[in-house]
Design an enzyme around this catalytic site. Structure first.
Site, PDB file in Angstrom:
ATOM      1  N   GLY A 280       0.700  -1.180   0.063  1.00 35.50           N
ATOM      2  CA  GLY A 280       0.065   0.069   0.105  1.00 35.50           C
ATOM      3  C   GLY A 280       0.701   1.306  -0.197  1.00 35.50           C
ATOM      4  O   GLY A 280       0.381   2.477  -0.182  1.00 35.50           O
TER       5      GLY A 280
ATOM      6  N   GLY B  33       3.142   1.984  -2.072  1.00 37.54           N
ATOM      7  CA  GLY B  33       3.309   2.349  -3.675  1.00 37.54           C
ATOM      8  C   GLY B  33       2.883   3.446  -4.105  1.00 37.54           C
ATOM      9  O   GLY B  33       1.999   4.077  -3.506  1.00 37.54           O
TER      10      GLY B  33
ATOM     11  N   TYR C  35       8.711  -8.843 -14.906  1.00 38.86           N
ATOM     12  CA  TYR C  35       7.705  -8.240 -14.764  1.00 38.86           C
ATOM     13  C   TYR C  35       6.304  -8.667 -15.638  1.00 38.86           C
ATOM     14  O   TYR C  35       5.080  -9.122 -15.056  1.00 38.86           O
ATOM     15  CB  TYR C  35       7.902  -6.772 -14.798  1.00 38.86           C
ATOM     16  CG  TYR C  35       6.566  -5.851 -14.337  1.00 38.86           C
ATOM     17  CD1 TYR C  35       6.053  -5.870 -13.027  1.00 38.86           C
ATOM     18  CD2 TYR C  35       6.087  -4.883 -15.211  1.00 38.86           C
ATOM     19  CE1 TYR C  35       5.056  -5.055 -12.749  1.00 38.86           C
ATOM     20  CE2 TYR C  35       4.982  -4.024 -14.888  1.00 38.86           C
ATOM     21  CZ  TYR C  35       4.503  -4.206 -13.385  1.00 38.86           C
ATOM     22  OH  TYR C  35       3.501  -3.358 -13.289  1.00 38.86           O
TER      23      TYR C  35
ATOM     24  N   ASP D 105       1.775  -2.789   4.212  1.00 36.07           N
ATOM     25  CA  ASP D 105       3.144  -2.677   3.840  1.00 36.07           C
ATOM     26  C   ASP D 105       4.086  -3.364   4.635  1.00 36.07           C
ATOM     27  O   ASP D 105       3.750  -3.759   5.580  1.00 36.07           O
ATOM     28  CB  ASP D 105       3.599  -1.311   2.988  1.00 36.07           C
ATOM     29  CG  ASP D 105       4.423  -1.570   1.784  1.00 36.07           C
ATOM     30  OD1 ASP D 105       5.267  -2.356   1.946  1.00 36.07           O
ATOM     31  OD2 ASP D 105       4.007  -0.853   0.685  1.00 36.07           O
ATOM     32  N   ILE D 106       5.315  -3.572   4.130  1.00 35.50           N
ATOM     33  CA  ILE D 106       6.429  -3.897   5.209  1.00 35.50           C
ATOM     34  C   ILE D 106       7.195  -2.751   5.505  1.00 35.50           C
ATOM     35  O   ILE D 106       8.259  -2.970   6.353  1.00 35.50           O
ATOM     36  CB  ILE D 106       7.447  -4.968   4.274  1.00 35.50           C
ATOM     37  CG1 ILE D 106       8.002  -4.477   3.090  1.00 35.50           C
ATOM     38  CG2 ILE D 106       6.228  -6.362   4.067  1.00 35.50           C
ATOM     39  CD1 ILE D 106       9.137  -5.248   2.919  1.00 35.50           C
TER      40      ILE D 106
END
Length: 373
Positions: free
Chosen positions: A63, A65, A195, A88-89
């Site tokens: 979240g 980003g 990606y 998020d981390i």
């Protein structure tokens, strides 16, 4: 295992050096392998509907980003502050932390993620954790772990707990053999980046879970997303954000793509609006599970000309990054999003002139812009 230790070290290095890109959240690797839960072969799942619940309970992974914070703000206005959990981390900025619920969530930690879903009665999950194109090419093992293993965990948890699941895809899901102008929803997809490969994998796995288990999976292929709220990260289309920062700060911009490289683009408000609209669309209106969405398509040269209306003295040079140029040359020039416009009424608000005006209204108090205005 050596590979796990190596990936962990790589993740730490990227966390210290990388900015935020479209949906990017770089995660520490704790384990790589098959999810501990296997979906039963005769399972059947159905998502909670608005008839069964007044509002969805939302979890956003990755979240911090480019898109997560804006999406949380939009969803909190619609569903209530406490019904939307950002995760998020990484440590969030104070304004993000105090704006609504925030928790630590590592998508590679299956048990922890499952506990979050259960303990918070989650019904909608937006899965934004991923490594972007250029960053992913610099560390393929880490991109494979985050983008693919993390997805498997999310799919299994979403299926087990009857979630409505949104996973974004990208223009990067197409390759040099795909039709480029325009690119339809259904065509050959042979991307040449990890990606892109991981996003095709996500599209197909989500569709499989939908038809095999009834999982309410929804996916949009985003074009390049432009936002004033985040710094450029590891994306091939990030030049379209960088030009505004450089125009204001230095009056000089060095583009890493050729001036005639045409790519589909979208302002972030349109992107977030489309994401909410497709999630709220009645299931019976959806003829597919993955849709293209588009707003505009332009080249670096066309964008520079529009920016120079505000900063006439802006100096633009081209120092082509061969890795990013090769990626861009394999991507669509224009998206055909007619199915989204027909099925659930998608309509964009921002074209190129509106985009530039809006970006400068957020970023520009510089004297050069004041004089131009």
């Amino acid at each position: 295992m050596p590979i796990v230790r190596n990936l962990g070290r790589a993740a730490s290095q990227l966390l210290q050096s990388s900015g935020c890109g479209c949906g990017i959240s770089i995660l520490p690797v704790r384990s790589i392998g098959v999810s501990p839960r296997q979906v039963a072969s005769d399972a059947s799942f159905h998502s909670v509907t608005f008839a069964e619940s007044d509002h969805p309970r939302v979890l956003i992974t990755g979240g911090l980003g480019q898109l997560g914070v804006g999406l949380a703000k939009l969803l909190r206005k619609r569903f209530g502050k406490n019904n939307v959990i950002l995760s998020d981390i990484r440590k969030p900025a104070d304004n993000v932390f105090y704006s609504g619920p925030f928790i630590f969530a590592d998508i590679l930690d299956y048990k922890n993620l499952r506990e979050i879903v259960v303990n918070n009665r989650i019904t909608w999950l937006f899965h934004y954790s991923a490594l972007l194109s250029a960053v992913g090419e610099a560390n393929v093992p880490l991109a494979r772990a985050v983008n693919i293993t993390g997805l498997h965990n999310v799919l299994d948890i979403a299926a087990e707990h009857n979630l409505r699941l949104f996973v974004p895809s990208t223009i990067g899901a197409f390759g040099p053999t795909s039709p480029r102008d325009p690119t339809p929803d259904l065509c050959i997809q042979r991307p040449r980046t990890i990606y892109g490969v991981s996003k095709v994998h996500a599209e197909l796995m989500g569709e499989y879970y939908h038809y095999r288990y009834g999982l309410d999976f929804r996916c949009l292929r985003y074009p390049g997303i432009i936002s004033a709220d985040s710094q450029p990260g590891g994306g091939t289309t990030d030049y379209a954000v960088q030009i505004f920062h450089d125009a204001i700060k230095t009056g000089k911009f060095k583009c890493n793509l050729k001036p005639d490289t045409r790519l589909p683009m979208m302002y972030i408000d349109d992107c977030l609006k489309a994401t909410l609209e497709v999630m709220e669309a009645p299931a019976e209106s959806l003829t597919m599970r993955t849709y293209n969405i588009s707003a505009m398509s332009f080249t670096p040269e066309e964008l520079a000309q529009e920016v120079q209306k505000y900063v006439p003295e802006l100096q633009v040079t081209y120092n082509v990054d061969q890795v990013r140029q090769a990626i861009a040359d394999s991507w669509p020039m224009n998206f055909d999003d007619s199915n989204a416009r027909r099925d659930w009424g998608w309509k964009h608000d921002y074209d190129l002139p509106e985009l530039v005006t809006t970006m400068f209204s957020y970023l520009g108090s510089d004297s050069r812009i004041a004089q131009a205005n």
